[in-house]
Design a protein around this motif. Structure first.
Motif, PDB file in Angstrom:
ATOM      1  N   THR A 101       0.822  -1.214   0.000  1.00  0.00           N
ATOM      2  CA  THR A 101       0.000   0.000   0.000  1.00  0.00           C
ATOM      3  C   THR A 101       0.855   1.262   0.000  1.00  0.00           C
ATOM      4  O   THR A 101       0.488   2.247  -0.638  1.00  0.00           O
ATOM      5  N   VAL A 102       1.987   1.231   0.687  1.00  0.00           N
ATOM      6  CA  VAL A 102       2.893   2.393   0.650  1.00  0.00           C
ATOM      7  C   VAL A 102       3.405   2.591  -0.781  1.00  0.00           C
ATOM      8  O   VAL A 102       3.407   3.711  -1.302  1.00  0.00           O
ATOM      9  N   THR A 103       3.808   1.502  -1.412  1.00  0.00           N
ATOM     10  CA  THR A 103       4.295   1.582  -2.791  1.00  0.00           C
ATOM     11  C   THR A 103       3.193   2.087  -3.723  1.00  0.00           C
ATOM     12  O   THR A 103       3.442   2.927  -4.592  1.00  0.00           O
ATOM     13  N   ILE A 141      -2.800   2.060   4.612  1.00  0.00           N
ATOM     14  CA  ILE A 141      -1.460   2.039   5.213  1.00  0.00           C
ATOM     15  C   ILE A 141      -1.580   2.000   6.731  1.00  0.00           C
ATOM     16  O   ILE A 141      -0.879   1.242   7.405  1.00  0.00           O
ATOM     17  N   GLN A 145      -0.211  -0.959   9.048  1.00  0.00           N
ATOM     18  CA  GLN A 145       0.733  -0.692  10.143  1.00  0.00           C
ATOM     19  C   GLN A 145       0.190  -1.258  11.451  1.00  0.00           C
ATOM     20  O   GLN A 145       0.933  -1.853  12.229  1.00  0.00           O
TER      21      GLN A 145
END
Length: 160
Positions: A101-103, A141, A145
């Motif tokens: 998701t960060v990417t 994200i 996390q």
């Protein structure tokens, strides 16, 4: 986490669908422009027309038409490629939701910035959808996390 994956899949599908829609619209516009240019040069000496186009764009008339058509095709292939990448991130999110998701968020923002640099008017086009996807990916994200934190505290916990 399931929602995060759904958003990645949604972005993949929407990127693909809008890519084809924009291709159809842009192809139609390019063909109209080419027909208009063809009508302007009817009866003129082809060498004169080519000299005129070369002085303005560095290309002959035929090269300019091919370049315009090629640009539309290139944008379609870029959208197809992005769709495949987002789909790959959807698959990747099953194993590593946070990284995927960060990417995806970084890629999404990068595409927006590159489009805006290339064509500034695209920045405000679809702004609601862009904000919605950025918010959804940011939320994904956060959820990923949280899952990672829970897995650190309870090593055998699997929330996905």
């Amino acid at each position: 986490i399931g929602r995060a994956r759904k958003w990645l899949l949604a972005i993949s599908i929407i990127t693909l669908v809008t890519g084809f829609i924009f291709y159809a619209v842009n192809k139609d516009q390019i063909e109209k422009d080419i027909r208009a240019r063809d009508a302007e040069v009817v009866g003129l000496d082809p060498a004169t027309v080519d000299d005129h186009y070369k002085s303005q764009s560095g290309m002959t008339f035929a090269e300019a038409k091919a370049a315009a058509r090629g640009e539309v095709k290139l944008l379609l292939f870029i959208n197809i490629g992005l769709s495949i990448v987002y789909f790959g991130m959807w698959i990747w999110a099953k194993r590593n939701a946070l990284a995927a998701t960060v990417t995806a968020l970084l890629l999404f923002i990068t595409v927006i910035v590159v489009n805006a640099a290339y064509e500034p008017k695209t920045l405000h086009q679809g702004i609601i959808v862009k904000i919605f996807f950025i918010a959804a990916l940011a939320k994904a994200i956060s959820a990923a996390q949280e899952e990672r934190n829970i897995n650190k505290r309870i090593p055998n916990a699997k929330l996905t």
